[in-house]
Design a protein around this motif. Structure first.
Motif, PDB file in Angstrom:
ATOM      1  N   ASN A  40      -0.677  33.672 -74.277  1.00 15.48           N
ATOM      2  CA  ASN A  40      -1.216  32.991 -73.062  1.00 15.48           C
ATOM      3  C   ASN A  40      -2.786  32.924 -73.250  1.00 15.48           C
ATOM      4  N   ASN A  41      -3.079  32.979 -74.531  1.00 14.28           N
ATOM      5  CA  ASN A  41      -4.689  32.869 -74.848  1.00 14.28           C
ATOM      6  C   ASN A  41      -4.945  31.815 -75.378  1.00 14.28           C
ATOM      7  N   ALA A  42      -4.260  30.911 -75.978  1.00 14.55           N
ATOM      8  CA  ALA A  42      -4.806  29.553 -76.545  1.00 14.55           C
ATOM      9  C   ALA A  42      -3.752  28.605 -76.537  1.00 14.55           C
ATOM     10  N   SER A  43      -3.974  27.445 -76.236  1.00 17.80           N
ATOM     11  CA  SER A  43      -3.147  26.241 -76.370  1.00 17.80           C
ATOM     12  C   SER A  43      -3.682  24.995 -76.961  1.00 17.80           C
ATOM     13  N   LEU A  44      -2.933  24.281 -77.718  1.00 18.99           N
ATOM     14  CA  LEU A  44      -3.421  22.945 -78.208  1.00 18.99           C
ATOM     15  C   LEU A  44      -2.341  22.141 -78.011  1.00 18.99           C
ATOM     16  N   TRP A  45      -2.681  21.009 -77.271  1.00 19.46           N
ATOM     17  CA  TRP A  45      -1.789  19.811 -76.918  1.00 19.46           C
ATOM     18  C   TRP A  45      -2.205  18.539 -76.852  1.00 19.46           C
ATOM     19  N   GLY A  46      -1.448  17.612 -77.221  1.00 18.45           N
ATOM     20  CA  GLY A  46      -1.817  16.356 -77.293  1.00 18.45           C
ATOM     21  C   GLY A  46      -0.906  15.250 -76.663  1.00 18.45           C
TER      22      GLY A  46
END
Length: 393
Positions: free
Chosen positions: A318-324
């Motif tokens: 729950n610490n990092a997210s990358l989305w496009g």
């Protein structure tokens, strides 16, 4: 318009007076001369380094004298780019009743009834019926369906906007990009719709997936649009002003309108995979067929609705997210064809706008992506950091 006076922080000897009679009120009427003397005294009292004779000239010409702590350009913008359109209030409430019926071991039905009273649009009622059924008696395989009506009222912004989103600015030598000014439409009607969707979703170990088909029939669909007009807060008054107009281009006027009949049909699919205890990923796809069925003055394809949309995301705990998000073949309401977002000059030096040639402009069809990075760290409290990047094609 807001009237400029001393109480509002605007000069008594206005810019219009200055243009008509100059910095010294030469050959002015007695009433105008009186205003000039009052303003000169105010400037002198606030800064005695400016003499009574030269104070107005220093304010309007050299712009070294300040009035109430503001130089002329600041005062001019405050007085000119400002409108008062009164006050407005909308009183509305919403009430709903929802229940869940267990028809049998594998089937649940959820009816919802909602009422929206408004002093502006009257009272409207909507109804929705949802169904969830476990396929083959398995809780991890579900069939879902919904049928119902929808109702959306225009908000304060859509009805009464009168604001400059951002001003025009130079984009190159002899070329200016037009700004955006939004004006509300108090004649907007609420949207009313009939909506259908069916889908299947389920989980299998670390993988979950869903697919959904939907169809919406909308009456009085609300859409933004470019009016084909501009608003100029700095209209050119001399030939030199016209030559330099690219430095302060006007604003394109945008507003809102109803489209009598519109339909949106589409398909959504999504797969989520938990790779291990730390990492997970998501891939989604949406197909849209969003069409205007009644308004010949608007494009057949609804604005700002992409024909295809692809979503890609990766998450670490729950610490990092990358989305496009990739939007494919979308008519962009903010981008006008035929170089319509720009002020340019013809071969004779006359100001021209690409959209002014009737029938030769529309809205640009674009494909672009938006990438987002989110960091989250837990200390004594949660702190968030986000970065967004747009990639056009």
């Amino acid at each position: 318009m807001v009237r400029c006076n001393a109480k509002r922080g605007c000069s008594t000897y206005t810019y219009g007076d200055y243009l008509a009679y100059g910095a010294y009120a030469t050959n002015a009427l007695a009433e105008v001369k009186k205003k000039w003397r009052e303003f000169a005294k105010q400037l002198h009292d606030q800064d005695p380094t400016h003499s009574l004779r030269m104070a107005v000239s220093h304010y309007y010409n050299s712009r070294t004298a300040a009035y109430n702590g503001k130089l002329f350009q600041e005062d001019y913008i405050t007085c000119q780019n400002r409108q008062s359109i009164g006050q407005v209030a909308i009183k509305k409430q919403n009430f709903f009743v929802q229940d869940t019926w267990q028809m049998n071991q594998n089937t649940i039905v959820s009816p919802i009834f909602r009422v929206d009273p408004s002093d502006l649009f009257g009272t409207n009622a909507t109804f929705n019926m949802g169904l969830t059924h476990n396929i083959g008696g398995k809780a991890n395989r579900r069939f879902k369906a919904n049928v119902g009506t929808g109702y959306t009222e225009p908000g304060m912004g859509e009805l009464y906007y009168s604001w400059e989103m951002y001003a025009g600015m130079p984009s190159g030598m002899g070329e200016g990009r037009l700004g955006y000014y939004w004006i509300g439409n108090p004649d907007l009607k609420p949207e009313k719709s009939v909506n259908f969707d069916i889908g299947i979703e389920g989980e299998n170990g670390k993988t979950s997936a869903r697919i959904n088909i939907f169809h919406n029939r909308i009456k009085d669909y609300m859409s933004t649009y470019f009016t084909g007009e501009v608003l100029d807060f700095n209209p050119p008054e001399t030939d030199w002003d016209k030559k330099m107009k690219w430095l302060t281009p006007p604003d394109m006027i945008y507003s809102f309108r109803n489209i009598g009949k519109a339909e949106i049909t589409g398909l959504e699919a999504e797969v989520t995979q938990q790779f291990d205890e730390h990492w997970s990923g998501k891939l989604g796809y949406t197909y849209l067929h969003a069409i205007n069925k009644s308004d010949p003055d608007m494009p057949k394809q609804l604005l700002d609705k992409p024909q295809h949309k692809v979503d890609i995301g990766v998450t670490y705990e729950n610490n990092a997210s990358l989305w496009g998000d990739y939007y494919i073949h979308m008519l962009d309401s903010n981008s006008v064809t035929n170089n319509g977002n720009y002020l340019t000059y013809d071969k004779d030096g006359n100001i021209q706008y690409g959209f002014s040639e009737k029938g030769k402009w529309g809205y640009q069809k674009k494909t672009f992506g938006l990438w987002n990075i989110l960091f989250q760290k837990k200390y004594r409290q949660r702190l968030y950091g986000i970065l967004r990047h747009r990639q056009s094609f």
